[in-house]
Design a protein around this motif. Structure first.
Motif, PDB file in Angstrom:
ATOM      1  N   ILE A 159     -12.979 -21.348  26.239  1.00 46.76           N
ATOM      2  CA  ILE A 159     -13.852 -22.500  26.660  1.00 46.76           C
ATOM      3  C   ILE A 159     -13.197 -23.837  26.134  1.00 46.76           C
ATOM      4  N   ILE A 160     -12.498 -23.980  25.130  1.00 49.31           N
ATOM      5  CA  ILE A 160     -11.845 -25.088  24.881  1.00 49.31           C
ATOM      6  C   ILE A 160     -10.841 -25.525  26.021  1.00 49.31           C
ATOM      7  N   LYS A 161     -10.182 -24.514  26.275  1.00 47.23           N
ATOM      8  CA  LYS A 161      -9.218 -25.022  27.570  1.00 47.23           C
ATOM      9  C   LYS A 161      -9.803 -25.350  28.904  1.00 47.23           C
ATOM     10  N   THR A 162     -10.788 -24.716  28.905  1.00 49.75           N
ATOM     11  CA  THR A 162     -11.782 -25.258  30.284  1.00 49.75           C
ATOM     12  C   THR A 162     -12.240 -26.691  30.142  1.00 49.75           C
ATOM     13  N   VAL A 163     -12.939 -26.701  28.921  1.00 50.60           N
ATOM     14  CA  VAL A 163     -13.249 -28.210  28.835  1.00 50.60           C
ATOM     15  C   VAL A 163     -12.307 -29.318  28.848  1.00 50.60           C
ATOM     16  N   TRP A 164     -11.179 -28.904  28.319  1.00 47.83           N
ATOM     17  CA  TRP A 164      -9.991 -29.707  28.397  1.00 47.83           C
ATOM     18  C   TRP A 164      -9.321 -29.948  29.780  1.00 47.83           C
ATOM     19  N   ASP A 165      -9.241 -28.945  30.495  1.00 46.62           N
ATOM     20  CA  ASP A 165      -8.955 -29.251  31.946  1.00 46.62           C
ATOM     21  C   ASP A 165      -9.818 -29.970  32.763  1.00 46.62           C
ATOM     22  N   ILE A 166     -11.320 -29.746  32.483  1.00 49.52           N
ATOM     23  CA  ILE A 166     -12.275 -30.634  32.967  1.00 49.52           C
ATOM     24  C   ILE A 166     -11.963 -32.102  32.851  1.00 49.52           C
ATOM     25  N   ARG A 167     -11.826 -32.347  31.471  1.00 50.42           N
ATOM     26  CA  ARG A 167     -11.572 -33.743  30.978  1.00 50.42           C
ATOM     27  C   ARG A 167     -10.267 -34.265  31.863  1.00 50.42           C
ATOM     28  N   ALA A 168      -9.354 -33.416  31.556  1.00 51.87           N
ATOM     29  CA  ALA A 168      -7.848 -33.830  32.337  1.00 51.87           C
ATOM     30  C   ALA A 168      -7.979 -34.045  33.798  1.00 51.87           C
ATOM     31  N   ALA A 169      -9.031 -33.329  34.598  1.00 45.03           N
ATOM     32  CA  ALA A 169      -8.987 -33.481  36.042  1.00 45.03           C
ATOM     33  C   ALA A 169      -9.691 -34.918  36.296  1.00 45.03           C
ATOM     34  N   ARG A 170     -10.708 -34.956  35.296  1.00 46.86           N
ATOM     35  CA  ARG A 170     -11.560 -36.476  35.352  1.00 46.86           C
ATOM     36  C   ARG A 170     -10.374 -37.579  35.309  1.00 46.86           C
ATOM     37  N   VAL A 215      -3.303 -24.736  36.298  1.00 45.67           N
ATOM     38  CA  VAL A 215      -3.613 -25.580  35.298  1.00 45.67           C
ATOM     39  C   VAL A 215      -5.141 -25.287  35.123  1.00 45.67           C
ATOM     40  N   SER A 216      -6.028 -24.862  36.138  1.00 44.55           N
ATOM     41  CA  SER A 216      -7.348 -24.917  35.692  1.00 44.55           C
ATOM     42  C   SER A 216      -7.798 -23.659  35.722  1.00 44.55           C
ATOM     43  N   TYR A 217      -6.853 -22.423  35.771  1.00 47.71           N
ATOM     44  CA  TYR A 217      -7.291 -21.262  35.393  1.00 47.71           C
ATOM     45  C   TYR A 217      -7.168 -20.400  34.171  1.00 47.71           C
ATOM     46  N   TRP A 218      -6.387 -21.028  33.321  1.00 50.37           N
ATOM     47  CA  TRP A 218      -6.155 -20.455  31.968  1.00 50.37           C
ATOM     48  C   TRP A 218      -7.218 -20.501  31.143  1.00 50.37           C
ATOM     49  N   GLY A 219      -7.963 -21.501  31.030  1.00 50.54           N
ATOM     50  CA  GLY A 219      -9.384 -21.406  30.239  1.00 50.54           C
ATOM     51  C   GLY A 219     -10.034 -20.346  30.686  1.00 50.54           C
TER      52      GLY A 219
END
Length: 155
Positions: A19-30, A131-135
């Motif tokens: 969950i943390i990695k997914t949220v981090w990837d979403i913020r990084a994508a933004r 990058v967006s699949y690890w979470g």
């Protein structure tokens, strides 16, 4: 500590980490999108050349002209005015057509380049494939490990 409890702890760690990695990837994508939008755009220059032509209306002669000679010269000039105007009109139209076509080509190339860059960004060409699949993968593995922990606790 029992095997089921160990699996539950591993499951919880994987799920929280996913969950943390997914949220981090979403913020990084933004942030990547914001940086992409703010980067300079390449604009192609028009290749149409600007041509200038000077017309000299004065005629210098060494001898003084009589009124009759001046009227004759004026009549000769007057006969050629429509053809000269037509020639200038064709010339100006050709120049404007060339300039407009050059500007249109430059605009088309600029827009095509930008659309290709946007397409590349949206397809993920500017980021690594994983990058967006690890979470989500960690979250899924955590759920599977939790399920295995439930099976061990039942058995």
């Amino acid at each position: 500590m029992s095997a089921a409890a160990t699996l539950y702890v591993v499951s919880a760690v994987l799920e929280v980490g996913g969950i943390i990695k997914t949220v981090w990837d979403i913020r990084a994508a933004r942030q990547h999108l914001r940086d992409y939008i703010r980067r300079p755009v390449h604009v192609y220059a028009s290749n149409a050349a600007v041509a200038a032509e000077a017309y000299n209306a004065s005629v210098v002669t060494s001898e003084p002209k009589t009124l009759e000679r001046r009227v004759e010269d004026l009549e000769k000039w007057k006969v050629g005015v429509p053809e000269e105007l037509s020639r200038r009109d064709r010339e100006v139209t050709a120049r404007l057509d060339a300039r407009l076509q050059g500007d249109l080509d430059a605009t088309r190339r600029s827009v095509q380049a930008r659309l290709m860059e946007v397409s590349e960004y949206l397809e993920g060409g500017l980021q690594s494939a994983t990058v967006s699949y690890w979470g989500p993968v960690a979250l899924f593995v955590g759920v599977v490990v939790g399920f295995c922990g439930n099976l061990v606790a039942l058995g």
